[in-house]
Design an enzyme around this catalytic site. Sequence first.
Site, PDB file in Angstrom:
ATOM      1  N   ASN A 185       1.958   2.401   4.510  1.00 66.79           N
ATOM      2  CA  ASN A 185       0.680   2.423   3.790  1.00 66.79           C
ATOM      3  C   ASN A 185      -0.295   3.311   4.551  1.00 66.79           C
ATOM      4  O   ASN A 185      -0.182   3.465   5.765  1.00 66.79           O
ATOM      5  CB  ASN A 185       0.107   1.001   3.709  1.00 66.79           C
ATOM      6  CG  ASN A 185      -1.230   0.940   3.001  1.00 66.79           C
ATOM      7  OD1 ASN A 185      -1.393   1.507   1.916  1.00 66.79           O
ATOM      8  ND2 ASN A 185      -2.196   0.270   3.599  1.00 66.79           N
TER       9      ASN A 185
ATOM     10  N   LEU B 286       1.118  -7.236  -2.148  1.00 65.78           N
ATOM     11  CA  LEU B 286       2.555  -7.480  -2.317  1.00 65.78           C
ATOM     12  C   LEU B 286       2.934  -8.765  -1.587  1.00 65.78           C
ATOM     13  O   LEU B 286       2.366  -9.078  -0.535  1.00 65.78           O
ATOM     14  CB  LEU B 286       3.345  -6.288  -1.763  1.00 65.78           C
ATOM     15  CG  LEU B 286       3.118  -4.983  -2.544  1.00 65.78           C
ATOM     16  CD1 LEU B 286       3.623  -3.789  -1.760  1.00 65.78           C
ATOM     17  CD2 LEU B 286       3.797  -5.050  -3.911  1.00 65.78           C
TER      18      LEU B 286
ATOM     19  N   ARG C 287       3.102 -12.812  -9.407  1.00 71.51           N
ATOM     20  CA  ARG C 287       3.361 -11.626  -8.591  1.00 71.51           C
ATOM     21  C   ARG C 287       4.861 -11.357  -8.447  1.00 71.51           C
ATOM     22  O   ARG C 287       5.300 -10.214  -8.378  1.00 71.51           O
ATOM     23  CB  ARG C 287       2.745 -11.783  -7.189  1.00 71.51           C
ATOM     24  CG  ARG C 287       1.247 -11.716  -7.216  1.00 71.51           C
ATOM     25  CD  ARG C 287       0.661 -11.708  -5.812  1.00 71.51           C
ATOM     26  NE  ARG C 287      -0.771 -11.841  -5.895  1.00 71.51           N
ATOM     27  CZ  ARG C 287      -1.617 -10.829  -6.080  1.00 71.51           C
ATOM     28  NH1 ARG C 287      -1.168  -9.610  -6.164  1.00 71.51           N
ATOM     29  NH2 ARG C 287      -2.901 -11.033  -6.164  1.00 71.51           N
TER      30      ARG C 287
ATOM     31  N   HIS D 233      -4.359   3.573   5.363  1.00 73.76           N
ATOM     32  CA  HIS D 233      -5.577   2.759   5.323  1.00 73.76           C
ATOM     33  C   HIS D 233      -6.733   3.602   5.848  1.00 73.76           C
ATOM     34  O   HIS D 233      -6.606   4.245   6.895  1.00 73.76           O
ATOM     35  CB  HIS D 233      -5.386   1.513   6.200  1.00 73.76           C
ATOM     36  CG  HIS D 233      -6.582   0.614   6.188  1.00 73.76           C
ATOM     37  ND1 HIS D 233      -6.881  -0.182   5.110  1.00 73.76           N
ATOM     38  CD2 HIS D 233      -7.567   0.422   7.092  1.00 73.76           C
ATOM     39  CE1 HIS D 233      -8.010  -0.844   5.358  1.00 73.76           C
ATOM     40  NE2 HIS D 233      -8.439  -0.499   6.555  1.00 73.76           N
TER      41      HIS D 233
ATOM     42  N   MET E 253      -3.462  -0.826  -5.273  1.00 78.83           N
ATOM     43  CA  MET E 253      -4.452  -1.900  -5.121  1.00 78.83           C
ATOM     44  C   MET E 253      -3.914  -3.283  -5.483  1.00 78.83           C
ATOM     45  O   MET E 253      -4.681  -4.164  -5.874  1.00 78.83           O
ATOM     46  CB  MET E 253      -5.690  -1.573  -5.970  1.00 78.83           C
ATOM     47  CG  MET E 253      -6.365  -0.271  -5.589  1.00 78.83           C
ATOM     48  SD  MET E 253      -6.828  -0.186  -3.842  1.00 78.83           S
ATOM     49  CE  MET E 253      -8.248  -1.271  -3.843  1.00 78.83           C
ATOM     50  N   ARG E 254      -2.618  -3.490  -5.359  1.00 79.59           N
ATOM     51  CA  ARG E 254      -2.042  -4.819  -5.574  1.00 79.59           C
ATOM     52  C   ARG E 254      -1.524  -5.353  -4.251  1.00 79.59           C
ATOM     53  O   ARG E 254      -0.876  -4.610  -3.490  1.00 79.59           O
ATOM     54  CB  ARG E 254      -0.849  -4.774  -6.547  1.00 79.59           C
ATOM     55  CG  ARG E 254      -1.155  -4.229  -7.901  1.00 79.59           C
ATOM     56  CD  ARG E 254      -2.151  -5.047  -8.669  1.00 79.59           C
ATOM     57  NE  ARG E 254      -1.731  -6.427  -8.929  1.00 79.59           N
ATOM     58  CZ  ARG E 254      -2.545  -7.386  -9.336  1.00 79.59           C
ATOM     59  NH1 ARG E 254      -3.832  -7.142  -9.481  1.00 79.59           N
ATOM     60  NH2 ARG E 254      -2.101  -8.598  -9.572  1.00 79.59           N
TER      61      ARG E 254
ATOM     62  N   GLY F  48      -4.852   9.399  -6.679  1.00 83.05           N
ATOM     63  CA  GLY F  48      -3.598   9.932  -6.151  1.00 83.05           C
ATOM     64  C   GLY F  48      -3.725  11.185  -5.305  1.00 83.05           C
ATOM     65  O   GLY F  48      -2.810  12.008  -5.283  1.00 83.05           O
ATOM     66  N   SER F  49      -4.814  11.307  -4.533  1.00 89.55           N
ATOM     67  CA  SER F  49      -4.900  12.515  -3.697  1.00 89.55           C
ATOM     68  C   SER F  49      -3.913  12.457  -2.531  1.00 89.55           C
ATOM     69  O   SER F  49      -3.357  13.490  -2.134  1.00 89.55           O
ATOM     70  CB  SER F  49      -6.331  12.742  -3.209  1.00 89.55           C
ATOM     71  OG  SER F  49      -6.698  11.809  -2.224  1.00 89.55           O
ATOM     72  N   ASN F  50      -3.669  11.271  -1.969  1.00 85.93           N
ATOM     73  CA  ASN F  50      -2.641  11.174  -0.916  1.00 85.93           C
ATOM     74  C   ASN F  50      -1.251  11.419  -1.501  1.00 85.93           C
ATOM     75  O   ASN F  50      -0.407  12.048  -0.861  1.00 85.93           O
ATOM     76  CB  ASN F  50      -2.713   9.811  -0.222  1.00 85.93           C
ATOM     77  CG  ASN F  50      -3.798   9.777   0.823  1.00 85.93           C
ATOM     78  OD1 ASN F  50      -3.677  10.387   1.873  1.00 85.93           O
ATOM     79  ND2 ASN F  50      -4.886   9.077   0.520  1.00 85.93           N
TER      80      ASN F  50
HETATM   81  C1  GRF Z   1      -7.428   6.338   0.283  1.00 88.74           C
HETATM   82  O1  GRF Z   1      -8.646   6.381   0.968  1.00 88.74           O
HETATM   83  C2  GRF Z   1      -6.435   5.452   1.008  1.00 88.74           C
HETATM   84  O2  GRF Z   1      -6.594   5.471   2.388  1.00 88.74           O
HETATM   85  C3  GRF Z   1      -6.778   4.088   0.476  1.00 88.74           C
HETATM   86  O3  GRF Z   1      -7.107   4.299  -0.877  1.00 88.74           O
HETATM   87  C4  GRF Z   1      -7.552   5.627  -1.057  1.00 88.74           C
HETATM   88  C5  GRF Z   1      -6.660   6.234  -2.088  1.00 88.74           C
HETATM   89  O4  GRF Z   1      -7.084   7.523  -2.456  1.00 88.74           O
HETATM   90  N1  GRF Z   1      -5.692   3.167   0.688  1.00 88.74           N
HETATM   91  P1  GRF Z   1      -6.092   8.471  -3.261  1.00 88.74           P
HETATM   92  O5  GRF Z   1      -5.716   7.702  -4.539  1.00 88.74           O
HETATM   93  O6  GRF Z   1      -4.913   8.750  -2.411  1.00 88.74           O
HETATM   94  O7  GRF Z   1      -6.895   9.684  -3.571  1.00 88.74           O
END
Ligand code: GRF
Length: 206
Positions: free
Chosen positions: A113, A99, A71, A115, A96-97, A17-19
């Site tokens: 999203n 949709l 799903r 990426h 990571m699912r 969850g860093s983003n």
């Molecule tokens: C990030 O690199 C994002 O681009 C990808 O998964 C990773 C998630 O990292 N979709 P975080 O959980 O946000 O740290």
Amino acid sequence: MSEHTRKRVAVLISGRGSNMTALIDAAKEPSYPAEIALVVSNNPDAAGLGRARAAGIVTATIDHRPFGKDREAFEHALQRVLEAHHIDLICLAGFMRLLTAAFTSAWQGRIINIHPALLPAFRGLDTHARALAAGATTHGATVHFVVPEMDAGPIIAQAAVPVLAGDTPETLAARVLRVEHEIYPAALRALAEGRVAIGTIKKPPV
Ligand code: GRF
């Protein structure tokens, strides 16, 4: 900006969850046009859940495993939680699912999203290792609208980083992650302010 005009955002995570944290931090700014109203994880052990709670954000866990291959049932449970919290916009952040098209179509224009590659290059997983294997000299990150086809929606923001001699997937990932944390809050701001949208293609009159 008043609480009444800020968009209510759910961040969907599966891991660290860093983003998500970057979005929470950006939304602390009173003039930011969105508030992180909810964090949802499909993984009960996601480290990001603890980070969200520590930041005072409401969290929900919808473990996908009891739903097996169903799903739609998982997404119905997700939809109920989103509605209960009056969510306007969804940010996928390491969720990571996959949709279904029914879900992404229902939220079209309101779900984005991040990426870890410069789309359309390197859709899918293991982007950093694949970029190195391909001999890329530039790599980066993309924020895009979510459409039924994976990693294929209209692009909102991108940032590039150099690939350096001696890079490993880990060193490259860390460099990309730093720019992810800049472009995701900027892209959400643009969406919440109505400065970006998925256009509709009108057929010309016959
Ligand atoms: C990030 O690199 C994002 O681009 C990808 O998964 C990773 C998630 O990292 N979709 P975080 O959980 O946000 O740290």
